[in-house]
Design a protein around this motif. Sequence first.
Motif, short mmCIF file in Angstrom:
data_model
loop_
_atom_site.label_atom_id
_atom_site.label_comp_id
_atom_site.label_asym_id
_atom_site.label_seq_id
_atom_site.Cartn_x
_atom_site.Cartn_y
_atom_site.Cartn_z
N PRO A 306 0.82 -1.23 0.00
CA PRO A 306 0.00 0.00 0.00
C PRO A 306 0.85 1.27 0.00
O PRO A 306 0.54 2.23 -0.71
CB PRO A 306 -0.82 -0.13 1.28
N LEU A 307 1.91 1.26 0.81
CA LEU A 307 2.78 2.44 0.84
C LEU A 307 3.54 2.60 -0.48
O LEU A 307 3.74 3.73 -0.96
CB LEU A 307 3.77 2.32 2.00
N ALA A 308 3.93 1.47 -1.06
CA ALA A 308 4.61 1.54 -2.36
C ALA A 308 3.68 2.12 -3.42
O ALA A 308 4.11 2.92 -4.27
CB ALA A 308 5.10 0.16 -2.77
N ALA A 309 2.40 1.74 -3.38
CA ALA A 309 1.44 2.26 -4.34
C ALA A 309 1.28 3.77 -4.18
O ALA A 309 1.26 4.53 -5.17
CB ALA A 309 0.09 1.57 -4.17
N LEU A 310 1.20 4.24 -2.93
CA LEU A 310 1.09 5.68 -2.69
C LEU A 310 2.34 6.42 -3.15
O LEU A 310 2.25 7.50 -3.75
CB LEU A 310 0.85 5.95 -1.20
N LEU A 311 3.49 5.83 -2.88
CA LEU A 311 4.75 6.46 -3.30
C LEU A 311 4.82 6.55 -4.82
O LEU A 311 5.19 7.60 -5.38
CB LEU A 311 5.94 5.66 -2.76
N LEU A 312 4.48 5.45 -5.51
CA LEU A 312 4.53 5.45 -6.96
C LEU A 312 3.54 6.45 -7.55
O LEU A 312 3.83 7.13 -8.54
CB LEU A 312 4.27 4.05 -7.51
N LEU A 313 2.35 6.54 -6.94
CA LEU A 313 1.36 7.50 -7.41
C LEU A 313 1.86 8.93 -7.25
O LEU A 313 1.81 9.74 -8.18
CB LEU A 313 0.04 7.30 -6.65
N GLY A 314 2.36 9.24 -6.05
CA GLY A 314 2.87 10.59 -5.81
C GLY A 314 4.06 10.93 -6.70
O GLY A 314 4.14 12.04 -7.24
N TRP A 315 4.96 9.97 -6.86
CA TRP A 315 6.13 10.21 -7.70
C TRP A 315 5.73 10.36 -9.17
O TRP A 315 6.28 11.21 -9.88
CB TRP A 315 7.11 9.07 -7.53
#
Length: 613
Positions: A306-315
């Motif tokens: 979940p955190l990786a998904a948020l990071l990839l979305l933000g990036w």
Amino acid sequence: MLGLILPALVTLPGPLRPGMLAQLMEAADAQLRVAGFRLRAALAALRSAPPSPVDLVVLGIDAESLELDQLMAPQQRQAAPLLAAMGPWPWRRSLQADLAAWVLERGADRVLFNVVLSQPSRFGAADDRAFVERLRPWRDRVVLAAAFDRRQQQGLELRQLRLPLPLLRSAASPPPGLTALLQSPQGYTEAIPGASWLREHLADFAPPWPQPLADRALPASRPLPRPPRYIEFPGPSAGVPLVPAWRLPDLPDGFWQGRTVLIGVTAATLGDQMETPFGPLSGTQVQAEALASVARGSSLLPLEAPLAALLLLGWGLAVGGVLGRSSLALPSAVRALALVAVILLMAGLAWAWLQLWLPLAALLAMPLLAGSLRVAGQAWQERRERAYLHRVLARRISPALLRDILRDPGPLGTELGGRRCTCVVLFTDLVGFTALSARLAPADLFALLNRYFAAIAAAVIEQNGLLDKFIGDALMAEFGVPRSRGERAEALAAVRAALAMQERLGVLNRELASQGLPPLRQGIGLHVGEVIAGNLGSPERLEFTVVGAAVNVASRLQDLTRRYPDHPILLSAALRELLPDAVASLPLGRHQLKGWPHPLEVHALQVPPGESG
């Protein structure tokens, strides 16, 4: 958009995840981790900073210990009963128990075995009983090993969980430790299994499942993290001290006080070797590095999905925003590279401060892939715009051609076709135009080009040359078409035009300097030869021009000026022969020009001081 979405789809688990691309991304991520470990080791070596110490020692069954019966004299072996029992593998379990008892008697905190004792001893049941009796005083401080094996047989995957013999354990014994370690797609041993891996691979076996051996070194049990933990390899040499079994009697008793001791095979001849970022190590030494990583708290945890998904979305949003603010190819390329540097810095800080491994391959792929697609699209658009500029400039008809058409229209201005003739071809081009175009706004660039062409085109017209075409920042002109005054006269006219171009470029550069604009520098190539001069195109759109090898040679001579920045005007030996001796030139030797069958003698026209652009 594709360059931003695809890396996220490939990285995150889900039904849309493409298998082959996902494997490539995982391999790239693993290779980046290897590079990270090597970089950290190099930086630590520069700082002379050893890894944080841990009270952990490997007691290794090495090649010398296995050959001790041949290396030591009988008298020496008899003097040390422990050494006298050593020899070829496998060793009696009673001897392995003696090794553990030796260090425990001298104050070792606990002993972990990296030898799986899942089958009865080949030396008989008495050997197993001797193992149990020898370690009975420390049965709560001795951790035995369990192993997980899987193999393919007739298209089926066979899984086996090998636990220590029940005879060797008691109710007071700690649970066994699982020796399984995870490998990267490239075959590097890199991680300690997490709870998710245990559920996936041991679900067919009755619980409780053995926990990783790396966690058994800690006196208090901790919850097992769900994701795998990446082992911190400190450098080319193993960070945990290694004591060969045959050296036990040589060490002082206090050496073992408070230590955790891992006993296992380290001899390469027994084949238990694992690949690491710094080369092969024995399986026992790799287990020791895993133990040390857990004990120091330095193992790397991957970011949860979940955190990786948020990071990839933000990036992805950040990458799209930064790249979207640039309308030119070169600035977009610079921005993409800057984003790569930013994410590398972020990943390094997350590793160093938080012990977190970010999905770096996907994070890098976003600016690289999206930036490449954007730069390619912008470059194509810029080429289209530049081609349009070329077409607009090509509509200008030189006064020499216009006068010839008005005087004798004939087929020259209205029909297709050409005639063979000899003329002098002049090619000139700006040096560093691509970098200049990236620095100026389109309107400013257009205005600057018009000023430049106005300055140099007049020099051609004044010498009764033909302005053939403008090609971006380049100009092509001929002397001797459509009417010739003689080869020597045309050669001298071309040289005068080239010198006048340099003089006027110097005046223009002084004006540009007063306006705070960068100076321009040009290269000029001159050659005389046979061409076909006439109209090319269609009846609706004709263009008077020349074609032939002489045109290519002049162009290549202009290209050659990049190698001679002090000589902006280069001419062929054929042209030099037509010039009077008063024209100063410098021979530069023979040069092999692209597309020309043999080396060509080249001369540099001497530009009078003060006239160079």
